[in-house]
Design an enzyme around this catalytic site. Sequence first.
Site, PDB file in Angstrom:
ATOM      1  N   HIS A 226       3.502   1.784 -12.564  1.00  0.00           N
ATOM      2  CA  HIS A 226       4.269   0.604 -12.141  1.00  0.00           C
ATOM      3  C   HIS A 226       3.628  -0.732 -12.518  1.00  0.00           C
ATOM      4  O   HIS A 226       4.176  -1.784 -12.237  1.00  0.00           O
ATOM      5  CB  HIS A 226       4.558   0.641 -10.641  1.00  0.00           C
TER       6      HIS A 226
HETATM    7  N1  UDP Z   1       1.781   6.767  -2.924  1.00  0.00           N
HETATM    8  C1  UDP Z   1       2.757   7.314  -2.100  1.00  0.00           C
HETATM    9  N2  UDP Z   1       3.952   7.690  -2.659  1.00  0.00           N
HETATM   10  C2  UDP Z   1       4.221   7.572  -3.977  1.00  0.00           C
HETATM   11  C3  UDP Z   1       3.217   6.994  -4.816  1.00  0.00           C
HETATM   12  C4  UDP Z   1       2.016   6.603  -4.251  1.00  0.00           C
HETATM   13  O1  UDP Z   1       2.540   7.460  -0.894  1.00  0.00           O
HETATM   14  O2  UDP Z   1       5.324   7.931  -4.411  1.00  0.00           O
HETATM   15  C5  UDP Z   1       0.516   6.318  -2.316  1.00  0.00           C
HETATM   16  C6  UDP Z   1      -0.756   6.815  -2.969  1.00  0.00           C
HETATM   17  O3  UDP Z   1      -1.156   8.062  -2.469  1.00  0.00           O
HETATM   18  C7  UDP Z   1      -1.736   5.712  -2.593  1.00  0.00           C
HETATM   19  C8  UDP Z   1      -0.885   4.458  -2.594  1.00  0.00           C
HETATM   20  O4  UDP Z   1       0.462   4.907  -2.477  1.00  0.00           O
HETATM   21  O5  UDP Z   1      -2.219   5.949  -1.275  1.00  0.00           O
HETATM   22  C9  UDP Z   1      -1.078   3.665  -3.857  1.00  0.00           C
HETATM   23  O6  UDP Z   1      -0.141   2.656  -3.924  1.00  0.00           O
HETATM   24  P1  UDP Z   1       0.228   1.897  -5.274  1.00  0.00           P
HETATM   25  O7  UDP Z   1       0.041   2.806  -6.432  1.00  0.00           O
HETATM   26  O8  UDP Z   1       1.567   1.293  -5.050  1.00  0.00           O
HETATM   27  O9  UDP Z   1      -0.783   0.687  -5.288  1.00  0.00           O
HETATM   28  P2  UDP Z   1      -2.181   0.415  -5.983  1.00  0.00           P
HETATM   29  O10 UDP Z   1      -3.154   1.380  -5.398  1.00  0.00           O
HETATM   30  O11 UDP Z   1      -2.023   0.558  -7.451  1.00  0.00           O
HETATM   31  O12 UDP Z   1      -2.492  -0.992  -5.602  1.00  0.00           O
END
Ligand code: UDP
Length: 364
Positions: free
Chosen positions: A205
């Site tokens: 994303h």
């Molecule tokens: N996650 C979730 N469902 C999904 C995709 C990711 O619960 O369909 C969780 C994942 O396990 C992690 C968090 O969302 O705990 C990560 O969020 P994201 O990738 O949006 O943010 P980033 O970590 O890149 O800031």
Amino acid sequence: MLILNVVGARPNFMKIGPLVKEMRHRDLPQVLVHTGQHYDENLSRQFFDQLGIPKPDINLQVGSASQAVQTAEIMRCFEPVVVECHPDLVLVVGDVNSTMACALVAAKFCIPVAHVEAGLRSFDRTMPEEINRIVTDAVSDLLFVSEPSGIQNLKREGVPDHKIHFVGNVMIDSLLEHRKAAEESKILERLNLAATNRYALVTLHRPSNVDEPEKLRGLLEALAELTQDLPVIFPMHPRTRNKAIEASLQLELDRLIVTEPLGYLDFLHLMSAAAVVITDSGGVQEETTVLGVPCLTVRENTERPATVEQGTNRLVGSDPAHLLRSVRTVLQGDRSPSRLPELWDGKAAQRIVEVLLRQDWRKH
Ligand code: UDP
């Protein structure tokens, strides 16, 4: 002492969950503010139930907008909350716009700011999150660091030692707490995959991967090709889905198992049993390290080097052919040994609340 805890977007919920719980356990008065940066069922509401986080006391309902408008709107709405609650500390987590916006508001009222997950740096200022990390750390008084690189980065930026606390990783607190419950998830059955099936799990994303139609096309074509080897499950962020539809990439999507963004327990279940995880998420790089599942990160850099140096993460960049080759190498069994990064032991929230209760930070 009153603490104002801030959340805004999906990756914040896994980080605040253990902190809210520990603060309650230690009778630390707190108010939970949700900025509403993410607001729908899939990216926000379901996580409160699954992670046992109480309903937010205040919801600012800012919603989606451009980087600048969203940041400004969060600041505008958060300012009266600070005036009314008069907290002794504002605690922010992670690196989203809500993190930076609320830290700035608090700092201008001279209210101490605690930043959980401080010091991470990708050294890539084209990432909006990198700007959020740098600004938030610059105005924070308590910097809670999740991995050793964070300590080095903050020291290099001139942050005095007394502000830096190496406490471990609250996101891993959540993972270890909910791992057992996630085993009960029926997501594989719902996707018509048996528990014995090998599959790849994908999340993408970041603007750098999904905003340019040709780049997104290349990545989705590589994933479509990968379905010749094994099923590819892709819980798709709304941003990615919109961009894929705009770029007429439905044919590629049809070859994947595309779902809405999943709940935490279902996603954790899928990660735990995946043959490989392909991602550009920050949190997923950390979670796969703890689960011992190979992770290929579709980026040139990471702000979480411990996941590469000690964990299961490899940076593969965003060239589709290279990505495909790397996935196939992993599937052929090339698993390098991994270790748990220091203090990723489920006790980070305890350490943080311990520091907050000591209150010696008030002296500086
Ligand atoms: N996650 C979730 N469902 C999904 C995709 C990711 O619960 O369909 C969780 C994942 O396990 C992690 C968090 O969302 O705990 C990560 O969020 P994201 O990738 O949006 O943010 P980033 O970590 O890149 O800031």
